[in-house]
Design a protein around this motif. Structure first.
Motif, short mmCIF file in Angstrom:
data_model
loop_
_atom_site.label_atom_id
_atom_site.label_comp_id
_atom_site.label_asym_id
_atom_site.label_seq_id
_atom_site.Cartn_x
_atom_site.Cartn_y
_atom_site.Cartn_z
N GLN A 30 36.97 30.79 22.83
CA GLN A 30 37.83 31.72 22.12
C GLN A 30 38.41 30.98 20.91
OE1 GLN A 30 40.29 32.86 25.67
NE2 GLN A 30 40.08 34.89 24.75
N TYR A 90 42.81 23.74 32.92
CA TYR A 90 41.38 23.76 32.59
C TYR A 90 41.17 23.33 31.14
CZ TYR A 90 36.57 25.55 32.51
OH TYR A 90 35.22 25.67 32.40
N ASN A 95 44.72 28.13 33.52
CA ASN A 95 44.12 28.14 32.19
C ASN A 95 44.52 26.90 31.40
OD1 ASN A 95 42.68 30.58 32.34
ND2 ASN A 95 44.46 31.78 31.72
N SER A 155 31.16 29.84 26.52
CA SER A 155 32.09 30.89 26.10
C SER A 155 33.35 30.23 25.60
CB SER A 155 32.42 31.82 27.26
OG SER A 155 31.29 32.55 27.66
N GLU A 191 47.84 31.82 37.12
CA GLU A 191 46.70 31.96 36.22
C GLU A 191 46.95 31.20 34.91
OE1 GLU A 191 44.04 35.71 35.61
OE2 GLU A 191 45.74 35.87 34.23
N GLU A 192 48.16 31.30 34.40
CA GLU A 192 48.53 30.59 33.17
C GLU A 192 48.43 29.08 33.38
OE1 GLU A 192 49.60 30.26 29.22
OE2 GLU A 192 49.20 32.11 30.30
N GLN A 210 37.39 29.88 27.20
CA GLN A 210 37.67 31.26 27.51
C GLN A 210 38.70 31.31 28.63
OE1 GLN A 210 34.25 33.60 28.49
NE2 GLN A 210 35.41 35.47 28.69
N ARG A 211 39.76 32.05 28.40
CA ARG A 211 40.84 32.15 29.37
C ARG A 211 40.57 33.27 30.36
NH1 ARG A 211 45.30 29.28 27.82
NH2 ARG A 211 46.74 30.62 28.92
N GLN A 212 41.20 33.16 31.51
CA GLN A 212 41.12 34.19 32.55
C GLN A 212 42.31 35.13 32.37
OE1 GLN A 212 38.48 34.37 34.68
NE2 GLN A 212 37.75 32.68 33.39
N TYR A 213 42.07 36.42 32.50
CA TYR A 213 43.12 37.41 32.29
C TYR A 213 43.27 38.40 33.44
CZ TYR A 213 42.98 35.91 27.42
OH TYR A 213 43.04 35.17 26.28
N SER A 214 42.63 38.15 34.58
CA SER A 214 42.64 39.15 35.66
C SER A 214 44.05 39.43 36.17
CB SER A 214 41.72 38.72 36.79
OG SER A 214 42.09 37.46 37.28
#
Length: 141
Positions: free
Chosen positions: A114, A98, A95, A112, A91-92, A50-54
């Motif tokens: 995707q 990770y 991700n 979690s 953030e990219e 699951q990626r972070q999108y904040s």
């Protein structure tokens, strides 16, 4: 141990008995369909973390606010925009790092994940407030 689902695996979701599969064209249309076995390219999905999108959401909100204001942007807003873009790049990178570190690890119950459509590079997404176009009692995916 070859039959364990792992991060990074490519999968096809098919019902062999019914001769149907989950597929998406992904380029001109974002719709997922379940139907007769289609072009094999359209059926591949990759299991991803699951990626972070904040940071992405924050940047989108900033752009939306700018459309509702005057064209005149203060220097502080330019600085804020640069910080948001830098946050998005970080953030990219986070991700991707990770995903790289967890690549090949088994998927456990409760994790979690995707599904990334391989052909279009788009993630399968549930659209909570819209109903399916073909089955009105289901939500849109």
């Amino acid at each position: 141990m070859a039959d364990i689902l792992r991060i990074g695996d490519y999968i096809c979701l098919r019902d062999i008995k019914a001769k149907q599969s989950l597929s998406a064209e992904g380029i001109l249309s974002d719709e997922l369909t379940v139907g007769k076995l289609s072009s094999f390219d359209d059926d591949w999905f990759q299991v991803c973390l699951q990626r972070q999108y904040s940071a992405f959401v924050e940047l989108e909100e900033f752009h939306h606010q700018q459309q509702n204001e005057d064209d005149e942007i203060a220097l502080s807003k330019q600085t804020h925009l640069k910080a948001l873009r830098r946050g998005l790049m970080n953030e990219e990178k986070m991700n991707n790092l990770y995903m790289k570190n967890k690549f090949g690890e088994p998927v456990h119950y409760g994790d979690s994940i995707q599904l990334l459509h391989v052909k279009s590079k788009k993630y399968v997404t549930v659209v909570e407030h819209e109903v399916s176009l073909s089955e009105r009692h289901n939500i849109r995916v």
